[in-house]
Design an enzyme around this catalytic site. Sequence first.
Site, PDB file in Angstrom:
ATOM      1  N   SER A 126      -4.201 -11.486  10.685  1.00 18.55           N
ATOM      2  CA  SER A 126      -3.308 -11.041  11.750  1.00 18.55           C
ATOM      3  C   SER A 126      -2.772 -12.241  12.509  1.00 18.55           C
ATOM      4  O   SER A 126      -3.454 -13.270  12.635  1.00 18.55           O
ATOM      5  CB  SER A 126      -4.119 -10.154  12.699  1.00 18.55           C
ATOM      6  OG  SER A 126      -3.419  -9.950  13.902  1.00 18.55           O
ATOM      7  N   TYR A 151     -12.071  -8.017  18.146  1.00 17.54           N
ATOM      8  CA  TYR A 151     -11.304  -7.726  16.922  1.00 17.54           C
ATOM      9  C   TYR A 151     -10.656  -9.012  16.405  1.00 17.54           C
ATOM     10  O   TYR A 151     -10.786  -9.380  15.232  1.00 17.54           O
ATOM     11  CB  TYR A 151     -10.228  -6.660  17.187  1.00 17.54           C
ATOM     12  CG  TYR A 151      -9.199  -6.596  16.081  1.00 17.54           C
ATOM     13  CD1 TYR A 151      -9.522  -6.040  14.842  1.00 17.54           C
ATOM     14  CD2 TYR A 151      -7.918  -7.132  16.245  1.00 17.54           C
ATOM     15  CE1 TYR A 151      -8.590  -6.016  13.807  1.00 17.54           C
ATOM     16  CE2 TYR A 151      -6.982  -7.104  15.217  1.00 17.54           C
ATOM     17  CZ  TYR A 151      -7.318  -6.545  14.005  1.00 17.54           C
ATOM     18  OH  TYR A 151      -6.404  -6.534  12.980  1.00 17.54           O
ATOM     19  N   LYS A 155     -11.341 -11.363  12.868  1.00 20.19           N
ATOM     20  CA  LYS A 155     -10.346 -11.776  11.870  1.00 20.19           C
ATOM     21  C   LYS A 155     -10.416 -13.288  11.644  1.00 20.19           C
ATOM     22  O   LYS A 155     -10.366 -13.766  10.518  1.00 20.19           O
ATOM     23  CB  LYS A 155      -8.934 -11.384  12.319  1.00 20.19           C
ATOM     24  CG  LYS A 155      -8.666  -9.894  12.249  1.00 20.19           C
ATOM     25  CD  LYS A 155      -8.421  -9.446  10.829  1.00 20.19           C
ATOM     26  CE  LYS A 155      -8.786  -8.005  10.602  1.00 20.19           C
ATOM     27  NZ  LYS A 155      -8.772  -7.563   9.236  1.00 20.19           N
TER      28      LYS A 155
HETATM   29  P1  NAD Z   1      -6.323   1.569   8.903  1.00 18.21           P
HETATM   30  O1  NAD Z   1      -7.422   1.873   9.856  1.00 18.21           O
HETATM   31  O2  NAD Z   1      -5.273   2.596   8.685  1.00 18.21           O
HETATM   32  O3  NAD Z   1      -6.943   1.183   7.465  1.00 18.21           O
HETATM   33  C1  NAD Z   1      -8.222   0.595   7.324  1.00 18.21           C
HETATM   34  C2  NAD Z   1      -8.968   1.446   6.303  1.00 18.21           C
HETATM   35  O4  NAD Z   1     -10.269   0.870   6.090  1.00 18.21           O
HETATM   36  C3  NAD Z   1      -9.197   2.879   6.781  1.00 18.21           C
HETATM   37  O5  NAD Z   1      -8.781   3.774   5.765  1.00 18.21           O
HETATM   38  C4  NAD Z   1     -10.701   2.963   7.019  1.00 18.21           C
HETATM   39  O6  NAD Z   1     -11.198   4.262   6.751  1.00 18.21           O
HETATM   40  C5  NAD Z   1     -11.229   1.915   6.065  1.00 18.21           C
HETATM   41  N1  NAD Z   1     -12.512   1.297   6.444  1.00 18.21           N
HETATM   42  C6  NAD Z   1     -12.866   0.794   7.651  1.00 18.21           C
HETATM   43  N2  NAD Z   1     -14.102   0.268   7.601  1.00 18.21           N
HETATM   44  C7  NAD Z   1     -14.535   0.423   6.314  1.00 18.21           C
HETATM   45  C8  NAD Z   1     -15.726   0.085   5.633  1.00 18.21           C
HETATM   46  N3  NAD Z   1     -16.743  -0.514   6.273  1.00 18.21           N
HETATM   47  N4  NAD Z   1     -15.837   0.386   4.317  1.00 18.21           N
HETATM   48  C9  NAD Z   1     -14.828   1.029   3.662  1.00 18.21           C
HETATM   49  N5  NAD Z   1     -13.673   1.379   4.259  1.00 18.21           N
HETATM   50  C10 NAD Z   1     -13.524   1.076   5.575  1.00 18.21           C
HETATM   51  O7  NAD Z   1      -5.668   0.178   9.348  1.00 18.21           O
HETATM   52  P2  NAD Z   1      -4.370  -0.564   8.816  1.00 18.21           P
HETATM   53  O8  NAD Z   1      -3.398  -0.613   9.925  1.00 18.21           O
HETATM   54  O9  NAD Z   1      -3.954  -0.044   7.506  1.00 18.21           O
HETATM   55  O10 NAD Z   1      -4.953  -2.045   8.662  1.00 18.21           O
HETATM   56  C11 NAD Z   1      -5.414  -2.543   7.428  1.00 18.21           C
HETATM   57  C12 NAD Z   1      -5.945  -3.960   7.627  1.00 18.21           C
HETATM   58  O11 NAD Z   1      -4.901  -4.776   8.158  1.00 18.21           O
HETATM   59  C13 NAD Z   1      -7.103  -4.064   8.621  1.00 18.21           C
HETATM   60  O12 NAD Z   1      -8.010  -5.026   8.140  1.00 18.21           O
HETATM   61  C14 NAD Z   1      -6.439  -4.538   9.887  1.00 18.21           C
HETATM   62  O13 NAD Z   1      -7.328  -5.252  10.704  1.00 18.21           O
HETATM   63  C15 NAD Z   1      -5.352  -5.438   9.330  1.00 18.21           C
HETATM   64  N6  NAD Z   1      -4.213  -5.595  10.255  1.00 18.21           N
HETATM   65  C16 NAD Z   1      -3.566  -4.475  10.710  1.00 18.21           C
HETATM   66  C17 NAD Z   1      -2.517  -4.624  11.606  1.00 18.21           C
HETATM   67  C18 NAD Z   1      -1.790  -3.403  12.144  1.00 18.21           C
HETATM   68  O14 NAD Z   1      -1.066  -3.531  13.114  1.00 18.21           O
HETATM   69  N7  NAD Z   1      -1.919  -2.226  11.567  1.00 18.21           N
HETATM   70  C19 NAD Z   1      -2.115  -5.900  12.030  1.00 18.21           C
HETATM   71  C20 NAD Z   1      -2.778  -7.014  11.529  1.00 18.21           C
HETATM   72  C21 NAD Z   1      -3.841  -6.846  10.630  1.00 18.21           C
HETATM   73  C1  UD1 Z   2      -1.950  -5.581  19.147  1.00 15.56           C
HETATM   74  C2  UD1 Z   2      -3.234  -6.345  19.294  1.00 15.56           C
HETATM   75  C3  UD1 Z   2      -3.408  -7.267  18.107  1.00 15.56           C
HETATM   76  C4  UD1 Z   2      -3.341  -6.477  16.816  1.00 15.56           C
HETATM   77  C5  UD1 Z   2      -2.042  -5.692  16.761  1.00 15.56           C
HETATM   78  C6  UD1 Z   2      -1.952  -4.807  15.564  1.00 15.56           C
HETATM   79  C7  UD1 Z   2      -3.664  -6.564  21.700  1.00 15.56           C
HETATM   80  C8  UD1 Z   2      -3.753  -7.506  22.843  1.00 15.56           C
HETATM   81  N1  UD1 Z   2      -3.233  -7.112  20.540  1.00 15.56           N
HETATM   82  O1  UD1 Z   2      -0.866  -6.491  19.106  1.00 15.56           O
HETATM   83  O2  UD1 Z   2      -4.656  -7.927  18.186  1.00 15.56           O
HETATM   84  O3  UD1 Z   2      -3.421  -7.340  15.691  1.00 15.56           O
HETATM   85  O4  UD1 Z   2      -1.941  -4.862  17.932  1.00 15.56           O
HETATM   86  O5  UD1 Z   2      -2.891  -3.784  15.621  1.00 15.56           O
HETATM   87  O6  UD1 Z   2      -3.962  -5.387  21.821  1.00 15.56           O
HETATM   88  N2  UD1 Z   2       3.247  -1.995  24.626  1.00 15.56           N
HETATM   89  C9  UD1 Z   2       3.649  -1.235  25.707  1.00 15.56           C
HETATM   90  N3  UD1 Z   2       3.146   0.021  25.850  1.00 15.56           N
HETATM   91  C10 UD1 Z   2       2.261   0.580  24.960  1.00 15.56           C
HETATM   92  C11 UD1 Z   2       1.853  -0.210  23.849  1.00 15.56           C
HETATM   93  C12 UD1 Z   2       2.352  -1.493  23.713  1.00 15.56           C
HETATM   94  O7  UD1 Z   2       4.438  -1.684  26.520  1.00 15.56           O
HETATM   95  O8  UD1 Z   2       1.818   1.724  25.158  1.00 15.56           O
HETATM   96  C13 UD1 Z   2       3.822  -3.347  24.441  1.00 15.56           C
HETATM   97  C14 UD1 Z   2       2.796  -4.473  24.456  1.00 15.56           C
HETATM   98  O9  UD1 Z   2       2.579  -4.940  25.747  1.00 15.56           O
HETATM   99  C15 UD1 Z   2       3.467  -5.492  23.519  1.00 15.56           C
HETATM  100  C16 UD1 Z   2       4.235  -4.637  22.520  1.00 15.56           C
HETATM  101  O10 UD1 Z   2       4.407  -3.371  23.154  1.00 15.56           O
HETATM  102  O11 UD1 Z   2       4.387  -6.267  24.247  1.00 15.56           O
HETATM  103  C17 UD1 Z   2       3.516  -4.441  21.199  1.00 15.56           C
HETATM  104  O12 UD1 Z   2       2.195  -3.949  21.458  1.00 15.56           O
HETATM  105  P1  UD1 Z   2       1.211  -3.493  20.278  1.00 15.56           P
HETATM  106  O13 UD1 Z   2       1.920  -2.563  19.367  1.00 15.56           O
HETATM  107  O14 UD1 Z   2      -0.062  -3.013  20.909  1.00 15.56           O
HETATM  108  O15 UD1 Z   2       0.951  -4.822  19.445  1.00 15.56           O
HETATM  109  P2  UD1 Z   2       0.433  -6.256  19.942  1.00 15.56           P
HETATM  110  O16 UD1 Z   2       0.049  -6.267  21.363  1.00 15.56           O
HETATM  111  O17 UD1 Z   2       1.413  -7.266  19.489  1.00 15.56           O
END
Ligand code: NAD
Ligand code: UD1
Length: 340
Positions: A126, A151, A155
Site C-alpha cells: 500500500s 495496519y 504492510k
Molecule cells: P478484502 O477484505 O476484500 O480482501 C481480503 C480477503 O482476504 C478477504 O476475502 C478475506 O476474507 C481474506 N482473508 C483475510 N484474512 C485471511 C486469512 N488469515 N486467511 C485467508 N483469507 C483471509 O480486501 P481488499 O480490498 O481486496 O484488499 C486485498 C489486499 O490489498 C489486502 O492485503 C489489503 O491490505 C491490500 N490493500 C488494499 C487496499 C484497498 O484500499 N482496498 C489498499 C492497499 C492495499
Molecule cells: C486509507 C487508509 C490507508 C489504506 C487505504 C485503503 C487511513 C489514515 N488510511 O487511505 O492506510 O491503505 O485507506 O484501504 O485511514 N474521506 C472523507 N470522508 C470519509 C472517508 C474518507 O472525507 O467518510 C477522505 C479522507 O480524509 C481522504 C480521502 O477521503 O482525504 C480518501 O480516504 P480513504 O478512502 O479512507 O483512503 P485513504 O485515507 O487514502
Amino acid sequence: MSETILVTGGAGYIGSHTTLALLEAGYEVVVLDNLCNSSPESLQRVARICGKQAEFIQGDIRDRVLLDELFASKNISAVLHFAGLKAVGESVAKPLSYYENNVAGSVTLCQAMAHAGVYRLVFSSSATVYGEPTQMPIREDFPTGIPTNPYGRSKLMVEELLQDLARSEPRWSIALLRYFNPVGAHTSGLIGEDPNGIPNNLLPYISQVAIGKLKQLSVFGNDYATVDGTGVRDYIHVQDLADGHLKALQTIAGDSGVKIWNLGTGQGYSVLQMVQAFEKASGQPVPYQLVPRRPGDIAECWADPAKAAAELGWKATRGLEEMMSDTWRWQSANPQGYAH
Ligand code: NAD
Ligand code: UD1
C-alpha cells in the site's frame, strides 16, 4: 499447459477482480480464503462473467498443514497474496489480529511456499508505507515512512521481511505492489466492493449515501493546502489494478530478488471533486457536511506511475468517470452487496 496460480484472499474485493482477469487470460486459479471479510458468491459471479471457475478452498493462510497439503496436491507456479485484514481503525483496536493475520500469516505462507519450492510471489502492499512524503508525485525510490497505525505497520513489516527473505535465497522472485486508492467495480456490475458495516473509505461511503443507506458524507477537513482544502488521493480503477497484477506476475517470472511498483494513475482528485463526479455519474445527490480532519490523514498523495509503465508495460486506462459509473452500477444493482 496453463500455469496454476494460488490467489490468497481471492474472494475479496481486489482478489476477485484479479481472479477474473487471470481466468480470462487463460490461467488456472486456486483461491484460498477464510471468508472473514468476503462471500463465496463473489467467485460464483466471476464464473458467470467469464464462464470459467476458480477452484475455491475455504481456509486460512495461517494454517500450515492446509498450505502444505494444498501445495503438495496442486502444481502451483506462483502466489498472488491478497489475504489480510485492512481496516485502519480496527487495527488500532485489535493490533494483535493485524500482526497475526497480516505478518504471521505471510510468514507461514512463505514457509509453505519455500517448503514446496514455489518462489514467485506478488504481495499487496500500500502507498501507506510511504508515510507522509514531502514531495509529489511519489516514486518507488522514496524512503518508506512511519505509518500511523498498526495496519500500515503490518504492510511495511511484510515488505521488509520479504526483502530479507529474498536476500537470504536468490530463488525468490517477489513483487511488492504499492496500491494507491482502489475504487470502482467490474463493468458488468456483478462484482464489486462489499464492505462490512459502515465503510471507512471514501467511495463506498459516497455510494451508500447515494443509494440512501447513509444520510450524509462527512468530509474530513477542508483546511488542507490542496486545490479546495479537502484531501487529494490517486484513485485507481480495480480492473486496472487487476491488470497490473498480471503484468507483475509475468514480469517477475524467472527473475530473482524484490521489485517494487506503484500502482496508481498519477492523477489526484480531492474529496469534493469525487463527490461532484459521483453525483454526475449517478444522477443522485450526495449531501455532505464539513467536519474536522481525521487523525492520521495526509493532505495529498499521488503516484508517479512511470516505473510501472517502463518495466511492466502497464498503465491505468480507466478515468474518473468510469470509476464512478462502474461503482454506481454495482451499488445500484446490489444494494445489499452479495447478501441479496
Ligand atoms: P478484502 O477484505 O476484500 O480482501 C481480503 C480477503 O482476504 C478477504 O476475502 C478475506 O476474507 C481474506 N482473508 C483475510 N484474512 C485471511 C486469512 N488469515 N486467511 C485467508 N483469507 C483471509 O480486501 P481488499 O480490498 O481486496 O484488499 C486485498 C489486499 O490489498 C489486502 O492485503 C489489503 O491490505 C491490500 N490493500 C488494499 C487496499 C484497498 O484500499 N482496498 C489498499 C492497499 C492495499
Ligand atoms: C486509507 C487508509 C490507508 C489504506 C487505504 C485503503 C487511513 C489514515 N488510511 O487511505 O492506510 O491503505 O485507506 O484501504 O485511514 N474521506 C472523507 N470522508 C470519509 C472517508 C474518507 O472525507 O467518510 C477522505 C479522507 O480524509 C481522504 C480521502 O477521503 O482525504 C480518501 O480516504 P480513504 O478512502 O479512507 O483512503 P485513504 O485515507 O487514502
